[in-house]
Structure formats: structure tokens, C-alpha cells
Scaffold this motif. Structure first.
Motif, PDB file in Angstrom:
ATOM      1  N   PHE A 119       0.813  -1.219   0.000  1.00  0.00           N
ATOM      2  CA  PHE A 119       0.000   0.000   0.000  1.00  0.00           C
ATOM      3  C   PHE A 119       0.849   1.273   0.000  1.00  0.00           C
ATOM      4  CE2 PHE A 119       0.609  -1.421   4.340  1.00  0.00           C
ATOM      5  CZ  PHE A 119       0.972  -0.274   5.021  1.00  0.00           C
ATOM      6  N   GLY A 120       2.151   1.141  -0.205  1.00  0.00           N
ATOM      7  CA  GLY A 120       3.024   2.310  -0.307  1.00  0.00           C
ATOM      8  C   GLY A 120       3.631   2.759   0.995  1.00  0.00           C
ATOM      9  N   ALA A 121       3.879   1.835   1.915  1.00  0.00           N
ATOM     10  CA  ALA A 121       4.436   2.210   3.224  1.00  0.00           C
ATOM     11  C   ALA A 121       5.800   2.878   3.105  1.00  0.00           C
ATOM     12  CB  ALA A 121       4.524   0.978   4.124  1.00  0.00           C
ATOM     13  N   ASN A 122       6.584   2.499   2.089  1.00  0.00           N
ATOM     14  CA  ASN A 122       7.905   3.113   1.923  1.00  0.00           C
ATOM     15  C   ASN A 122       7.852   4.485   1.256  1.00  0.00           C
ATOM     16  OD1 ASN A 122       9.620   1.124   3.041  1.00  0.00           O
ATOM     17  ND2 ASN A 122       9.495  -0.106   1.172  1.00  0.00           N
ATOM     18  N   PHE A 123       6.769   4.798   0.598  1.00  0.00           N
ATOM     19  CA  PHE A 123       6.724   5.978  -0.265  1.00  0.00           C
ATOM     20  C   PHE A 123       7.080   7.295   0.447  1.00  0.00           C
ATOM     21  CE2 PHE A 123       3.660   4.186  -3.732  1.00  0.00           C
ATOM     22  CZ  PHE A 123       4.619   3.241  -4.078  1.00  0.00           C
TER      23      PHE A 123
ATOM     24  N   ARG B 239      -1.663   6.578  -2.529  1.00  0.00           N
ATOM     25  CA  ARG B 239      -0.662   7.084  -1.597  1.00  0.00           C
ATOM     26  C   ARG B 239       0.349   7.961  -2.316  1.00  0.00           C
ATOM     27  NH1 ARG B 239       0.491   9.251   2.939  1.00  0.00           N
ATOM     28  NH2 ARG B 239       2.076   8.275   4.251  1.00  0.00           N
ATOM     29  N   ALA B 240       0.790   7.521  -3.487  1.00  0.00           N
ATOM     30  CA  ALA B 240       1.748   8.315  -4.255  1.00  0.00           C
ATOM     31  C   ALA B 240       1.132   9.660  -4.642  1.00  0.00           C
ATOM     32  CB  ALA B 240       2.184   7.551  -5.496  1.00  0.00           C
ATOM     33  N   ASP B 241      -0.121   9.657  -5.054  1.00  0.00           N
ATOM     34  CA  ASP B 241      -0.796  10.912  -5.413  1.00  0.00           C
ATOM     35  C   ASP B 241      -0.891  11.839  -4.205  1.00  0.00           C
ATOM     36  OD1 ASP B 241      -1.107  10.070  -8.005  1.00  0.00           O
ATOM     37  OD2 ASP B 241      -3.195   9.444  -7.759  1.00  0.00           O
ATOM     38  N   GLU B 242      -1.215  11.265  -3.053  1.00  0.00           N
ATOM     39  CA  GLU B 242      -1.335  12.046  -1.820  1.00  0.00           C
ATOM     40  C   GLU B 242      -0.016  12.723  -1.463  1.00  0.00           C
ATOM     41  OE1 GLU B 242      -1.654  10.896   2.882  1.00  0.00           O
ATOM     42  OE2 GLU B 242      -2.840   9.717   1.462  1.00  0.00           O
ATOM     43  N   LEU B 243       1.075  12.024  -1.708  1.00  0.00           N
ATOM     44  CA  LEU B 243       2.405  12.537  -1.362  1.00  0.00           C
ATOM     45  C   LEU B 243       3.006  13.404  -2.468  1.00  0.00           C
ATOM     46  CD1 LEU B 243       3.857   9.226   0.089  1.00  0.00           C
ATOM     47  CD2 LEU B 243       3.345  11.282   1.420  1.00  0.00           C
ATOM     48  N   GLY B 244       2.381  13.420  -3.630  1.00  0.00           N
ATOM     49  CA  GLY B 244       2.981  14.110  -4.762  1.00  0.00           C
ATOM     50  C   GLY B 244       4.209  13.395  -5.287  1.00  0.00           C
ATOM     51  N   LEU B 245       4.237  12.071  -5.111  1.00  0.00           N
ATOM     52  CA  LEU B 245       5.397  11.264  -5.502  1.00  0.00           C
ATOM     53  C   LEU B 245       5.190  10.721  -6.908  1.00  0.00           C
ATOM     54  CD1 LEU B 245       8.044   9.777  -4.588  1.00  0.00           C
ATOM     55  CD2 LEU B 245       6.565   7.889  -3.890  1.00  0.00           C
ATOM     56  N   LYS B 246       6.146  10.931  -7.767  1.00  0.00           N
ATOM     57  CA  LYS B 246       6.090  10.383  -9.112  1.00  0.00           C
ATOM     58  C   LYS B 246       6.653   8.968  -9.083  1.00  0.00           C
ATOM     59  CE  LYS B 246       6.388  14.792 -11.563  1.00  0.00           C
ATOM     60  NZ  LYS B 246       7.152  15.606 -12.548  1.00  0.00           N
ATOM     61  N   ALA B 247       5.781   8.005  -9.246  1.00  0.00           N
ATOM     62  CA  ALA B 247       6.202   6.606  -9.206  1.00  0.00           C
ATOM     63  C   ALA B 247       5.409   5.828 -10.248  1.00  0.00           C
ATOM     64  CB  ALA B 247       5.971   6.011  -7.824  1.00  0.00           C
ATOM     65  N   ALA B 248       6.095   4.952 -10.964  1.00  0.00           N
ATOM     66  CA  ALA B 248       5.432   4.035 -11.878  1.00  0.00           C
ATOM     67  C   ALA B 248       5.111   2.768 -11.104  1.00  0.00           C
ATOM     68  CB  ALA B 248       6.340   3.730 -13.065  1.00  0.00           C
TER      69      ALA B 248
END
Length: 212
Positions: free
Chosen positions: A47-51, A77-86
């Protein structure tokens, strides 16, 4: 978690795991991931715990996850953090990425649950650049004969079936060495904030390096 699909596990695990983050797991992730830079592949992102803990020096993050529900949670989770991840579908034993292309592979509590550690580690070695690192933490089988026998028995009758394929008894450090990695950067720790029996298991933590 970077292994075959287990949808029931994916439904109950995030709530249980979130409580462990506050107990100390988030702090462990932050310390572990802080030195990362360049192109990074994460196995079994769940669920993106490392993100939240990837530093700005990571220029590209690709996260592989076989379970659809986890992928949906990870994207949110990536969207919430503003993290660009594939965030892509795949398993550790057959990574859908090119060879010799990542500076680091992250696997946190993943190699305990893959169907084949040897196949997964061969894939990790394939996709890492020469000199690249496998970064993570994994609980491993106990050294004592009696305790190790008890862990193997619990794996066979209950633990593995209830916990997404997790095994208490694996010699993960030995498997990493057998795959050709230099494990001088790995150390043994215990995480007493985890639930029993994993709180009593030794963990290997740190970095293993692919030969240059």
C-alpha cells in the motif's frame, strides 16, 4: 508480497500494518531509505508504506506489485504525497523491467513471501547495475535448532497460509549470499515492536551489493 496474488490478505493487511508504522517501523524505513539515489525499483510495494521515506535524490521510482488492491492503494498514496512513481503489475520472480538498469532494489519484508527466493534474487541481480544494491529488511529463521524447527512447523500448518505466504523459517541471508551478493552491509537486528512471533525473530537489515 511481490509474489502471486493473495486478494484476501491484501484486504486486511493494510490496517494491521499501519499500526506498526507508528510503533517504529516508519522510523526504520526512513533510516534505511535515506541514502538512496538514482533509479530505484521497489518489490512488493503493497500500500506504499515506503513511499513517504524516499529522498529527493531518487530520480526515478518503479514499484512492482502483483495484487490489484495494493496497486490501487499505492497509487492513491503516491498521489497524496505528490510522488512520481510508476506502479506496475509483476512478480519478483519475473520482473517486467530491463536488465542492468537500476541503482538499487528495495525489498522490505518481501523475500519472506516470494514463491522462490532463488528466482527472485536472480531477477534482482539481473536488473541491478553492476555495483548496485539490494536494500531492505527481512525477518529470518532463528539460529537455535529447537526454535527453528518450531518456526518450520508453524509455517507448514498455519502462519504461511494466514499471512500472505510469509515464512518465519527462511535463511534469507544465506539465499542472498548464494545469489552472489556481497552482504557485508547487512546486520542483524530485532524489532520488538512487531507482533509475536515475528518480534522474536532475528531480522537482517541493510544493503547487499551486486559485484561490480
Amino acid at each position: 508480497m511481490a509474489r502471486r496474488k493473495r486478494p484476501l490478505f491484501a484486504r486486511w493487511y493494510p490496517d494491521a500494518a499501519a499500526r506498526l508504522e507508528a510503533r517504529g517501523l516508519a522510523e526504520q524505513r526512513a533510516r534505511l531509505l535515506a541514502p538512496l539515489e538514482g533509479r530505484v525499483l521497489e518489490l512488493g510495494c503493497g500500500f506504499g508504506a515506503n513511499f513517504p521515506h524516499y529522498p529527493d535524490a531518487v530520480t526515478e521510482l518503479v514499484a512492482v506489485e502483483p495484487e490489484e488492491h495494493f496497486r490501487d492503494l499505492a497509487r492513491a498514496r503516491a498521489d497524496e504525497l505528490g510522488l512520481k512513481a510508476a506502479i506496475i503489475e509483476g512478480t519478483a520472480e519475473a520482473l517486467p523491467v530491463e536488465s542492468d538498469s537500476f541503482d538499487a532494489v528495495v525489498a522490505t519484508a518481501v523475500l519472506c513471501s516470494v514463491d522462490s527466493q532463488a528466482a527472485a534474487l536472480a531477477e534482482i541481480a539481473r536488473v541491478l547495475k553492476p555495483g548496485g544494491q539490494l536494500i531492505g529488511f527481512e525477518h529470518v529463521g532463528s539460529a537455535g535448532r529447537a526454535r527453528h524447527a518450531a518456526e518450520k512447523a508453524l509455517d507448514a500448518v498455519l502462519w504461511t497460509h494466514l499471512n500472505g505466504g510469509c515464512h518465519l523459517s527462511r535463511d534469507t541471508l544465506g539465499a542472498i549470499r548464494a545469489a552472489g551478493f556481497d552482504t557485508e552491509g547487512m546486520r542483524e537486528e530485532r524489532f520488538p515492536f512487531l507482533p509475536f512471533p515475528v518480534s522474536k525473530s532475528p531480522h537482517i537489515v541493510g544493503a547487499a551489493r551486486k559485484p561490480a
